[in-house]
Design a protein around this motif. Structure first.
Motif, PDB file in Angstrom:
ATOM      1  N   SER A 129       8.007 -11.924  18.308  1.00  0.00           N
ATOM      2  CA  SER A 129       8.858 -12.208  17.150  1.00  0.00           C
ATOM      3  C   SER A 129       9.566 -13.556  17.219  1.00  0.00           C
ATOM      4  O   SER A 129      10.466 -13.821  16.429  1.00  0.00           O
ATOM      5  CB  SER A 129       9.904 -11.086  17.001  1.00  0.00           C
ATOM      6  OG  SER A 129       9.256  -9.855  16.728  1.00  0.00           O
TER       7      SER A 129
ATOM      8  N   CYS B 239      20.743 -11.044   9.768  1.00  0.00           N
ATOM      9  CA  CYS B 239      20.600 -10.811  11.207  1.00  0.00           C
ATOM     10  C   CYS B 239      21.146 -12.020  11.962  1.00  0.00           C
ATOM     11  O   CYS B 239      21.423 -13.052  11.374  1.00  0.00           O
ATOM     12  CB  CYS B 239      19.141 -10.565  11.575  1.00  0.00           C
ATOM     13  SG  CYS B 239      18.081 -11.946  11.215  1.00  0.00           S
TER      14      CYS B 239
ATOM     15  N   TYR C  88      12.632  -8.998  18.235  1.00  0.00           N
ATOM     16  CA  TYR C  88      13.542  -8.579  17.167  1.00  0.00           C
ATOM     17  C   TYR C  88      14.021  -7.187  17.539  1.00  0.00           C
ATOM     18  O   TYR C  88      13.209  -6.335  17.933  1.00  0.00           O
ATOM     19  CB  TYR C  88      12.801  -8.557  15.828  1.00  0.00           C
ATOM     20  CG  TYR C  88      13.606  -8.016  14.666  1.00  0.00           C
ATOM     21  CD1 TYR C  88      14.726  -8.693  14.194  1.00  0.00           C
ATOM     22  CD2 TYR C  88      13.231  -6.833  14.029  1.00  0.00           C
ATOM     23  CE1 TYR C  88      15.454  -8.200  13.116  1.00  0.00           C
ATOM     24  CE2 TYR C  88      13.958  -6.338  12.945  1.00  0.00           C
ATOM     25  CZ  TYR C  88      15.067  -7.039  12.504  1.00  0.00           C
ATOM     26  OH  TYR C  88      15.785  -6.547  11.444  1.00  0.00           O
TER      27      TYR C  88
ATOM     28  N   TYR D 208      17.651 -11.251  16.617  1.00  0.00           N
ATOM     29  CA  TYR D 208      16.519 -11.856  17.309  1.00  0.00           C
ATOM     30  C   TYR D 208      17.043 -12.458  18.593  1.00  0.00           C
ATOM     31  O   TYR D 208      18.104 -13.097  18.582  1.00  0.00           O
ATOM     32  CB  TYR D 208      15.923 -13.007  16.504  1.00  0.00           C
ATOM     33  CG  TYR D 208      15.025 -12.599  15.363  1.00  0.00           C
ATOM     34  CD1 TYR D 208      13.658 -12.448  15.551  1.00  0.00           C
ATOM     35  CD2 TYR D 208      15.538 -12.425  14.086  1.00  0.00           C
ATOM     36  CE1 TYR D 208      12.818 -12.109  14.490  1.00  0.00           C
ATOM     37  CE2 TYR D 208      14.706 -12.080  13.030  1.00  0.00           C
ATOM     38  CZ  TYR D 208      13.349 -11.927  13.239  1.00  0.00           C
ATOM     39  OH  TYR D 208      12.518 -11.597  12.198  1.00  0.00           O
TER      40      TYR D 208
ATOM     41  N   GLU E 209      20.685 -14.626  15.390  1.00  0.00           N
ATOM     42  CA  GLU E 209      19.705 -15.120  16.355  1.00  0.00           C
ATOM     43  C   GLU E 209      20.426 -15.633  17.585  1.00  0.00           C
ATOM     44  O   GLU E 209      21.442 -16.345  17.447  1.00  0.00           O
ATOM     45  CB  GLU E 209      18.904 -16.277  15.755  1.00  0.00           C
ATOM     46  CG  GLU E 209      18.063 -15.899  14.562  1.00  0.00           C
ATOM     47  CD  GLU E 209      17.353 -17.135  14.009  1.00  0.00           C
ATOM     48  OE1 GLU E 209      17.980 -17.838  13.191  1.00  0.00           O
ATOM     49  OE2 GLU E 209      16.209 -17.404  14.409  1.00  0.00           O
TER      50      GLU E 209
ATOM     51  N   HIS F  19      12.342  -9.485   9.011  1.00  0.00           N
ATOM     52  CA  HIS F  19      11.089  -9.683   9.742  1.00  0.00           C
ATOM     53  C   HIS F  19       9.910  -9.349   8.827  1.00  0.00           C
ATOM     54  O   HIS F  19       9.237  -8.340   9.000  1.00  0.00           O
ATOM     55  CB  HIS F  19      11.077  -8.803  10.990  1.00  0.00           C
ATOM     56  CG  HIS F  19      10.160  -9.307  12.074  1.00  0.00           C
ATOM     57  ND1 HIS F  19       9.021 -10.034  11.816  1.00  0.00           N
ATOM     58  CD2 HIS F  19      10.235  -9.196  13.419  1.00  0.00           C
ATOM     59  CE1 HIS F  19       8.430 -10.336  12.958  1.00  0.00           C
ATOM     60  NE2 HIS F  19       9.148  -9.852  13.949  1.00  0.00           N
TER      61      HIS F  19
END
Ligand SMILES: *Cc1c(COP(=O)(O)O)cnc(C)c1O
Length: 419
Positions: free
Chosen positions: A396, A414, A307, A49, A416, A332
């Protein structure tokens, strides 16, 4: 029938609102001033992200422009609790709204002023309430039980708890995606129970500071937001008469939505600004000690985030193209349609490194999970993608990473970044 008759107009399917918050350079999206492919290298992995500081700053500036300056703008950090985002937002808005002691820690670490932090949410534990009192933040009471617990904590710590009453009003926010007030709800205290609660607050010696009314979320109709603000104000004015002390904070909620799905239009802020200006004027006369507050989550951060997942495989199954990526519902959930949506619709999705290309095709973007729910785009018109390309899900920045079941199926998590 004449030969000049034109054919019936083709039925136009609704489209996504244009995503113009990011520039495009050499056919690539530019996020945080960097082309997407370079940003992906900088991050060092997909999926990720990315939240764009410039877009966050611009959104707050637009709000400040449209709303009266007397209205305080709070960030409801559950929309995006990444500490760097909360820290950045703390420098832009007037206060932070938290919904757990965990969020409270992040907000205070980020430098938020406790005077402008408020803590809402049902089922606050004793330990959470103690931390909130000791942090000197405003506690939005959700039940008589919280009053009793706070009475004890106030005595033991020798610090009066700062409280506002979260009211479950006798109306709903029309047209909102998620209703959080009106009717029977686990949030707030029913209007009918307030006279008794006020007496308990008084008896417990708590520091009463105001009211919190939050009717609902994800509303794209200015008219119904204005309506809810009017009704909330009128209710608060009525309740002020039975309050143990003058109202200092009147939190009118938020609910400002952003366009996610085909056919949705951006919210028009102008009528909301006008409406609030009228309420500011009334409050100056009718509740002279009160600041009006609005609390926004997704509207502040949602459009500033993308994203990004990499295409691992391009499969054609019985004529339908599937772009299998390394990202999906485990990072997500909302883009997959499984976070509160009733009917699945596509988020705005594109191939972020092929924006200049003419060739398009209908393709579905899926993730690596062994479930058909792992769908990021269902048969959308997209630039023709190859392995290694970068699929991008717009809108997102809110309810993404922290609202997704990252451990589901044991794939890597993931990353960020705030850029
Ligand atoms: C979730 C929540 C918000 C934020 O809602 P958004 O739709 O993200 O703006 C604000 N206030 C309260 C009390 C909430 O629970």
């Amino acid at each position: 029938m004449t030969d000049t008759a034109s054919p019936p107009p083709a039925r136009r399917l609704p489209e996504h609102a244009p995503m113009q918050q990011f520039a495009v350079q050499e056919g690539e999206l530019v996020i945080g001033g960097e082309r997407l492919s370079v940003l992906a290298e900088r991050v060092g992995q997909t999926p990720f992200y990315a939240y764009d500081r410039g877009a966050l700053r611009q959104r707050v500036a637009e709000l400040r422009q449209a709303l009266p300056r007397q209205v305080k703008l709070h960030y409801a950090m559950k929309a995006n609790p990444m500490p760097a985002v909360v820290g950045f937002m703390a420098g832009l808005v007037d206060g932070i709204d938290v919904a757990s002691a965990g969020e409270l820690k992040v907000a205070l670490d980020a430098g938020a002023d406790p005077a402008e932090v408020s803590f809402a949410g049902p089922g606050k534990t004793e330990a959470e309430l103690r931390r909130a009192v000791a942090s000197r933040v405003l506690i939005n009471l959700e039940s008589a039980r919280e009053v009793q617990l706070l009475a004890g904590i106030t005595q033991r710590l020798g610090l009066p708890a700062r409280v506002a009453v979260r009211v479950n009003p006798d109306f709903e926010l029309k047209g909102s995606g998620m209703k959080m007030g009106g009717g029977p709800k686990q949030f707030g205290v029913d209007v009918e129970q307030l006279p008794a609660l006020m007496a308990e607050i008084r008896a417990a010696g708590l520091g009463f500071e105001g009211f919190h009314l939050f009717a609902g979320s994800q509303n794209l109709r200015a008219e119904s937001i204005c309506d809810a603000q009017q009704q909330s104000y009128a209710l608060a004015l009525r309740l002020a008469e039975i309050a143990p002390a003058p109202v200092q904070f009147l939190n009118l909620g938020g609910g400002f939505g952003i366009p996610y799905f085909p056919g949705e239009q951006r919210l028009d802020l102008a009528p909301i600004g006008e409406n609030l200006a009228g309420l500011v004027e009334r409050a100056a006369r009718e509740l002279p000690q009160a600041s009006l507050v609005i609390e926004l989550g997704r509207y502040l951060v949602g459009e500033a985030g993308v994203y990004v997942a990499r295409v691992l495989d391009r499969k054609v199954s019985r004529g339908q193209v599937f772009l299998v990526t390394d990202g999906g519902l485990h990072h997500h959930l909302s883009a997959s349609g499984n976070f509160g949506q009733v009917v699945r619709k596509n988020y705005p999705v594109t191939i972020g490194n092929r924006l200049g290309e003419e060739a398009r095709e209908a393709a579905s973007v899926v993730g690596p999970l062994c479930t058909p729910l792992d769908l990021l785009a269902d048969r959308m018109q997209l630039p023709v993608a190859r392995e290694g390309d970068l699929a991008v899900v717009f809108q997102s920045g809110a309810y993404g990473a922290s609202a997704s079941p990252q451990n589901f199926l044991g794939h890597p998590g993931c990353v960020e970044v705030l850029v």
